[in-house]
Design a protein around this motif. Structure first.
Motif, PDB file in Angstrom:
ATOM      1  N   ASN A 124      -9.584  16.977  -0.826  1.00 16.24           N
ATOM      2  CA  ASN A 124      -8.618  17.593   0.037  1.00 16.24           C
ATOM      3  C   ASN A 124      -8.284  18.839  -0.055  1.00 16.24           C
ATOM      4  N   PHE A 127      -8.505  21.568   2.943  1.00 16.85           N
ATOM      5  CA  PHE A 127      -7.501  21.721   4.006  1.00 16.85           C
ATOM      6  C   PHE A 127      -6.725  23.154   3.500  1.00 16.85           C
ATOM      7  N   LEU A 130      -8.804  26.197   4.343  1.00 12.81           N
ATOM      8  CA  LEU A 130      -9.056  26.682   5.785  1.00 12.81           C
ATOM      9  C   LEU A 130      -7.769  27.428   6.041  1.00 12.81           C
ATOM     10  N   LYS A 131      -6.449  27.434   5.681  1.00 16.60           N
ATOM     11  CA  LYS A 131      -5.671  27.990   6.148  1.00 16.60           C
ATOM     12  C   LYS A 131      -5.212  29.461   5.917  1.00 16.60           C
ATOM     13  N   SER A 306     -17.479  13.620   1.754  1.00 17.62           N
ATOM     14  CA  SER A 306     -17.108  14.187   3.215  1.00 17.62           C
ATOM     15  C   SER A 306     -15.947  13.629   3.585  1.00 17.62           C
TER      16      SER A 306
ATOM     17  N   LEU B 101     -11.284  23.289  11.434  1.00 21.21           N
ATOM     18  CA  LEU B 101     -12.092  22.303  10.950  1.00 21.21           C
ATOM     19  C   LEU B 101     -11.812  20.834  10.839  1.00 21.21           C
ATOM     20  N   MET B 103     -11.659  16.792  10.000  1.00 25.13           N
ATOM     21  CA  MET B 103     -12.784  16.096   9.422  1.00 25.13           C
ATOM     22  C   MET B 103     -12.211  14.703   9.662  1.00 25.13           C
ATOM     23  N   GLN B 105     -12.593  11.835   8.246  1.00 24.47           N
ATOM     24  CA  GLN B 105     -12.430  11.305   6.961  1.00 24.47           C
ATOM     25  C   GLN B 105     -11.426  11.495   5.935  1.00 24.47           C
ATOM     26  N   LYS B 106     -10.784  12.774   6.393  1.00 29.29           N
ATOM     27  CA  LYS B 106      -9.954  13.413   5.621  1.00 29.29           C
ATOM     28  C   LYS B 106      -8.589  13.587   6.284  1.00 29.29           C
ATOM     29  N   ASN B 107      -7.417  13.452   5.902  1.00 32.03           N
ATOM     30  CA  ASN B 107      -6.487  13.970   6.809  1.00 32.03           C
ATOM     31  C   ASN B 107      -5.429  14.897   6.280  1.00 32.03           C
ATOM     32  N   GLN B 108      -4.859  15.785   7.097  1.00 25.98           N
ATOM     33  CA  GLN B 108      -3.974  17.133   6.555  1.00 25.98           C
ATOM     34  C   GLN B 108      -2.687  16.931   6.956  1.00 25.98           C
ATOM     35  N   GLU B 166      -4.315  14.711  14.283  1.00 26.49           N
ATOM     36  CA  GLU B 166      -5.180  15.564  13.469  1.00 26.49           C
ATOM     37  C   GLU B 166      -5.912  16.605  14.590  1.00 26.49           C
TER      38      GLU B 166
END
Lengths: 306, 331
Positions: A124, A127, A130-131, A306, B101, B103, B105-108, B166
């Motif tokens: 994770n 994220f 990406l910022k 993924s 991006l 995803m 499958q993932k959470n921000q 998301e």
């Protein structure tokens, strides 16, 4: 399309200049981001009310027991180490300083360092990468553990009470004024920086190890050595080895001792000596080192699954 | 000039091979065997501004790795890549401000807090002025119909609702380039459809460049004119959906609606029969023979209606995957 949408290409000169002005306007506000983190953490902590209260109680009882333990020790001896000047009140100033540094670390960084380790394992961290903001900043601050703050307040109270005792004692020589608060806070901050850097370096190793659940354990081992005045090490060979290790290799001893000396002045010793200068150097040096290790570690990040 | 340019991009991972059993685990403490997994092999690709491109491929084909390389989350072993003139893995803030991006499958989002709080955090991170932020947020919430959920903790949202949040979080800064990694995974048909509709409308309005990976053919059919098939880390096909159907399926599916008078037994022995539900008969014919077969039937039997279709996309793609896998094994 709204007017703030950045231009798509920087083909022409005019476009690139508008792009630059837009970028200046759209730069992140680190203070705002930090305040949002702090606020969100508080909202979150409050929504799990009981957990928050229990955590406050737990940290405060730890402080009480820590205090009680040294009260008992001082029933047996006048000072820690012969001729060191760390009598009871002086030592409690030292202890209060440690509590304040620890409280900063645990409020602002401990949970984040552990979270960082977890982000790496679960992938994770993507994220954060990406910022458009400094990654080390972004992973260092998201959780503010408000329940650890009371310890710092207790530390401050302990220092004030002990200072009061010292000032009232006609046998002691202590020259303290309200201005001492500034060098004290400055060196406490140096201490926080060094401890933070140690923690970031430890947490960064998770990228190579895949998992590092030993963060708390390591932290406990390391802080065990910085919780005492450095004079108690400076007696024999093994002690000197420990002192040198935790002064020059992992400079945690110097950053707990210098701020404590600013206020406690054991034996009337001044804090303005090579150690004070070295503490600043250590703070800057460890911060630079932690950044280096952090960036090095990011290069090896594999982004799990993924 | 293309907005995304990928040249000879290669990425492999070293994976620890764990053997079964306790003794093997003990042995693994001292000596480990690693296997190199070539996630992406020498990929080259160009995408023009405003394109909506789908990455298709079986699990582990390298789709997600490609998106991660494009967003600078991981570094490649070899090759170059430029998105809007930036090299993604340099992670320049100017670049990171201009793409997103997502995803599946993932959470921000912050799990324990309402999505609105996470949006606000993104506002500060991306430095979006408040007026713009409010306008964009309202517009997106409106399009996705989630305004009423903004104040609910994320952990109490359904998967579909969370995915919508998301998307909003990823779009608040109006990215020029959008990478979507299986945004509809695990969603029910209705929620999938909603997200497809949204993405289509949003992309048309903003004219941004979108790269999408998905397992759902419906996503691809609804959204993308261009499809890139990736298998074993290599690009196996790059072209329009129609080209894929032509390339990987030589057949057409013919459905006849027979008149009542026709004796159905005559069709019993038809090769490639798919289904017989009177009065309908469904069968498969090689593309080049469709004309001949149909004229034969029309000459001999009374037929009320004829439908000639391409086979379902799922089937075509699965053919394409198997072909790609086979080629990979041979090569």
């Amino acid at each position: 399309m709204s007017a703030t949408h950045p231009p798509r290409r920087e083909d022409s000169a005019s476009e690139s200049s508008t792009l630059e002005s837009l970028q200046a306007r759209l730069s992140p506000s680190y203070l705002h981001v930090f305040l949002t983190f702090a606020r969100n953490s508080l909202v979150r902590d409050m929504s799990f009310r009981m957990n928050f209260i229990l955590q406050c109680c737990a940290t405060m009882s730890w402080a009480a027991m820590n205090f009680g333990l040294f009260k008992i020790i001082y029933r047996h001896t006048e000072s820690i180490g012969r001729g060191t000047g760390w009598f009871e009140d002086e030592f409690f100033i030292f202890l209060g300083t440690i509590w304040i540094i620890n409280s900063f670390i645990q409020t602002f960084f401990m949970a984040n360092a552990e979270e960082f380790s977890e982000l790496i394992r679960t992938g994770n961290l993507d994220f954060a990468l990406l910022k458009p903001i400094d990654t080390q900043f972004l992973i260092s601050f998201p959780r503010v553990n408000w329940a650890q703050l009371p310890n710092g307040v207790l530390g401050a109270i302990l220092i004030l009470v002990s200072l009061n005792n010292l000032a009232a004692d006609p046998d002691r020589t202590i020259y303290i004024s309200i201005w001492n608060i500034f060098p004290f806070m400055f060196y406490v901050m140096c201490g926080v920086l060094v401890m933070y850097s140690v923690m970031i370096v430890l947490a960064s190793t998770s990228i190579w190890l895949g998992r590092n659940q030993n963060l708390y354990t390591f932290w406990f081992y390391v802080t065990n050595f910085y919780r005492y005045p450095m004079e108690i090490y400076q007696r024999n060979g093994i002690g000197m080895a420990l002192w040198a290790t935790f002064t020059f290799v992992v400079p945690i001893l110097v950053v707990s001792n210098v701020p404590a000396r600013v206020l406690a002045q054991p034996m009337g010793r001044s804090w303005m000596n090579w150690e004070a200068g070295y503490a600043v150097l250590a703070a800057v040096g460890s911060l630079v080192a932690s950044r280096y290790v952090f960036n090095l570690a990011l290069k090896s990040y594999r982004s799990a699954s993924s | 000039m293309p907005i995304i340019e990928i040249k000879n991009l290669t990425k492999s991972y070293r994976v620890y091979q764990k053997q079964e059993g306790l003794m093997a685990s003990v042995k693994g403490l001292f000596k480990r065997e690693y296997k190199a997994v070539h996630a992406v092999k020498d990929i080259s690709l160009e995408v023009e501004e405003g394109e909506f491109v789908a990455f298709l491929g079986p699990n582990g084909a390298g789709k997600t790795t490609t998106l991660k390389l494009l967003s600078g989350v991981i570094n490649p072993d070899k090759g170059t890549c430029s998105v809007m003139g930036y090299t993604p893995w340099e992670r320049k803030n100017q670049y990171r401000r201009r793409f997103s991006l997502v995803m599946g499958q993932k959470n921000q989002l912050w799990w324990d807090l309402p999505a609105l709080e996470s949006f606000r955090l993104n506002q500060h991170i991306y430095g979006v002025p408040k007026a713009d932020f409010d306008a964009t947020r309202d517009q997106l919430c409106d399009m996705l119909d989630v305004t009423r959920l903004l104040n609910q903790p994320v952990r109490e949202l359904s998967l579909g609702e969370r995915m919508k949040m998301e998307l909003i979080a990823a779009l608040l800064h109006k990215p020029d380039v959008l990478f979507l990694d299986e945004p509809t995974i695990g969603l029910d048909v209705i929620a999938q459809h909603k997200i497809q509709e949204f993405l289509k409308a949003y992309q048309q309005e903003q004219n941004n460049t979108v790269l999408l990976t998905s397992h759902y053919m419906k996503d691809i059919e609804a959204l993308c004119k261009r499809v890139v098939i990736i298998a074993n880390g290599e690009i196996y096909h790059d072209g329009s959906l129609t080209q894929i159907v032509d390339k990987f399926s030589g057949d057409k599916v013919v459905t006849l609606h027979l008149a009542d008078s026709v004796d159905r037994d005559a069709f019993k022995d038809l090769p490639n029969l798919i289904d017989v539900t009177p009065p309908k008969i469904k069968f498969r014919v090689q593309r080049e023979k469709v004309g001949a077969v149909l004229s034969g039937i029309l000459n001999s039997y009374a037929v009320d209606d004829i439908v000639v279709e391409d086979p379902p996309l799922e089937e075509v793609i699965s053919n394409a995957f198997s072909a790609a896998e086979a080629a990979g094994k041979v090569g």
